[in-house]
Design an enzyme around this catalytic site. Structure first.
Site, PDB file in Angstrom:
ATOM      1  N   GLU A   1     -43.129  37.160  40.063  1.00 13.08           N
ATOM      2  CA  GLU A   1     -44.520  37.075  40.492  1.00 13.08           C
ATOM      3  C   GLU A   1     -44.757  38.055  41.640  1.00 13.08           C
ATOM      4  OE1 GLU A   1     -46.443  33.155  39.308  1.00 13.08           O
ATOM      5  OE2 GLU A   1     -45.520  32.807  41.239  1.00 13.08           O
TER       6      GLU A   1
ATOM      7  N   SER B   1     -52.225  36.536  38.094  1.00  9.99           N
ATOM      8  CA  SER B   1     -53.544  36.799  37.498  1.00  9.99           C
ATOM      9  C   SER B   1     -53.519  36.892  35.967  1.00  9.99           C
ATOM     10  CB  SER B   1     -54.149  38.059  38.109  1.00  9.99           C
ATOM     11  OG  SER B   1     -54.367  37.858  39.498  1.00  9.99           O
TER      12      SER B   1
ATOM     13  N   LYS C   1     -51.465  24.234  41.793  1.00 10.61           N
ATOM     14  CA  LYS C   1     -51.506  24.401  43.258  1.00 10.61           C
ATOM     15  C   LYS C   1     -52.157  23.170  43.905  1.00 10.61           C
ATOM     16  CE  LYS C   1     -51.777  29.328  42.477  1.00 10.61           C
ATOM     17  NZ  LYS C   1     -51.759  30.619  43.095  1.00 10.61           N
TER      18      LYS C   1
ATOM     19  N   GLY D   1     -53.364  35.456  42.294  1.00 10.14           N
ATOM     20  CA  GLY D   1     -54.693  35.009  42.688  1.00 10.14           C
ATOM     21  C   GLY D   1     -55.621  36.143  43.095  1.00 10.14           C
TER      22      GLY D   1
ATOM     23  N   GLU E   1     -46.402  31.378  47.856  1.00  8.61           N
ATOM     24  CA  GLU E   1     -47.255  30.676  48.838  1.00  8.61           C
ATOM     25  C   GLU E   1     -46.413  29.775  49.739  1.00  8.61           C
ATOM     26  OE1 GLU E   1     -49.991  29.135  45.957  1.00  8.61           O
ATOM     27  OE2 GLU E   1     -50.759  31.162  45.618  1.00  8.61           O
TER      28      GLU E   1
ATOM     29  N   HIS F   1     -42.041  29.446  45.421  1.00  5.01           N
ATOM     30  CA  HIS F   1     -43.315  30.128  45.159  1.00  5.01           C
ATOM     31  C   HIS F   1     -43.704  30.949  46.388  1.00  5.01           C
ATOM     32  CE1 HIS F   1     -47.566  30.812  44.338  1.00  5.01           C
ATOM     33  NE2 HIS F   1     -47.298  30.533  43.077  1.00  5.01           N
TER      34      HIS F   1
ATOM     35  N   ASN G   1     -49.565  26.186  36.995  1.00  7.84           N
ATOM     36  CA  ASN G   1     -49.386  25.758  38.389  1.00  7.84           C
ATOM     37  C   ASN G   1     -50.768  25.437  38.971  1.00  7.84           C
ATOM     38  OD1 ASN G   1     -48.780  25.447  41.091  1.00  7.84           O
ATOM     39  ND2 ASN G   1     -48.356  27.616  41.460  1.00  7.84           N
TER      40      ASN G   1
END
Ligand code: PEP
Length: 254
Positions: free
Chosen positions: A167, A213, A11, A173, A97, A95, A9
């Site tokens: 996730e 991560s 992003k 991240g 985010e 996701h 991904n």
């Protein structure tokens, strides 16, 4: 038996020139295997060029989001029809985010999965708890709610090509990945829930990915977990050699 699925991904990184450089690096370093599916998810603006660049490489294309309608007055949105048109085979949905910054909720995730399946795109549906939810002992409640509402209204036949990515939000991240025990426990919980909602063969056919991560130095033990069928990789997918190293360690079918 399902293939191992590894998704990068990207992003909101890489304009077209950098995207093309990255795929050239991936093509140079990744050894394809029939039991491992490698997918990249560039930004919308790079999808077309990357799709052309990877056409003969075995690497597949994903979008990072989809809108639930096909066309019309929805300024700024991208439909499944358009994603298919530029060569996407997969789409990341829900996701964290998008949930955190753009108001994505379980109901819209469900509508987007419908849109993906209608367009023969394979959904990669993201679920996961926040740190506060984990510390409050709510991980399984959150996963149950997210997964149940994501799949509401679907039939076993809809899961022929389908991935769910666990996730944990606190691991994305942050450099802090979940322990193998935490990963396997959550994956097992999701698998069992899907088996109860549908049936065991349907649940076993769904590719359960871990994301948070992941890098070349920590992926090996994650792959070993019985209910892990692949990885969703953010930061580490932006480096061709590092991502290729993650792919190189992937087991075949599970
Ligand atoms: C992600 O974006 O889905 C992700 C897991 O990011 P990172 O690997 O950087 O934690």
């Amino acid at each position: 038996m399902t293939n191992t699925l590894i998704v990068g991904n990207w992003k909101m990184n890489n304009a077209v020139p950098e995207s093309l450089m990255l795929v050239a690096g991936l093509e140079a370093h990744i050894k394809q295997s029939p039991n491992v599916d490698v997918v990249v998810a560039p930004t919308f603006t790079s999808l077309y060029s990357v799709g052309i660049a990877i056409a003969d490489s075995g690497i597949k294309l994903a979008a990072q989001d989809i809108f639930w309608e096909e066309k019309g007055a929805y300024t700024g949105e991208i439909s499944g029809t358009f994603l298919k048109d530029v060569g996407c085979e997969y789409v990341i949905i829900g996701h964290s985010e998008r949930r955190k910054y753009f108001g994505e909720i379980n109901e819209t995730v469900n509508k987007k999965i419908y849109a993906a399946l209608r367009n023969a795109l394979i959904p990669i549906v993201c679920v996961g708890e926040t740190l506060a939810e984990r510390e409050g002992g709510k991980t399984f409640d959150v996963l149950e709610k997210q997964v149940k509402s994501a799949v509401a209204g679907f039939q076993p036949k809809d899961f022929e090509h389908f991935a769910v990515a666990y996730e944990p939000v606190w691991a994305i991240g942050t450099g802090k990945n979940a322990t193998e025990e935490q990963i396997e426990e959550s994956h097992k919980f999701i698998r069992n829930m899907l088996a109860k909602l549908y049936d065991a063969p349907t649940a076993n056919n769904i590719q359960l990915l871990y994301g948070g991560s992941v890098k070349a130095s920590n992926c090996k033990d994650i792959y070993k977990q019985p209910n892990v069928n692949g990885l969703l990789v953010g930061g580490a997918s932006l480096d061709a050699k590092g991502f290729a190293d993650i792919v190189a360690q992937a087991p075949g079918q599970k």
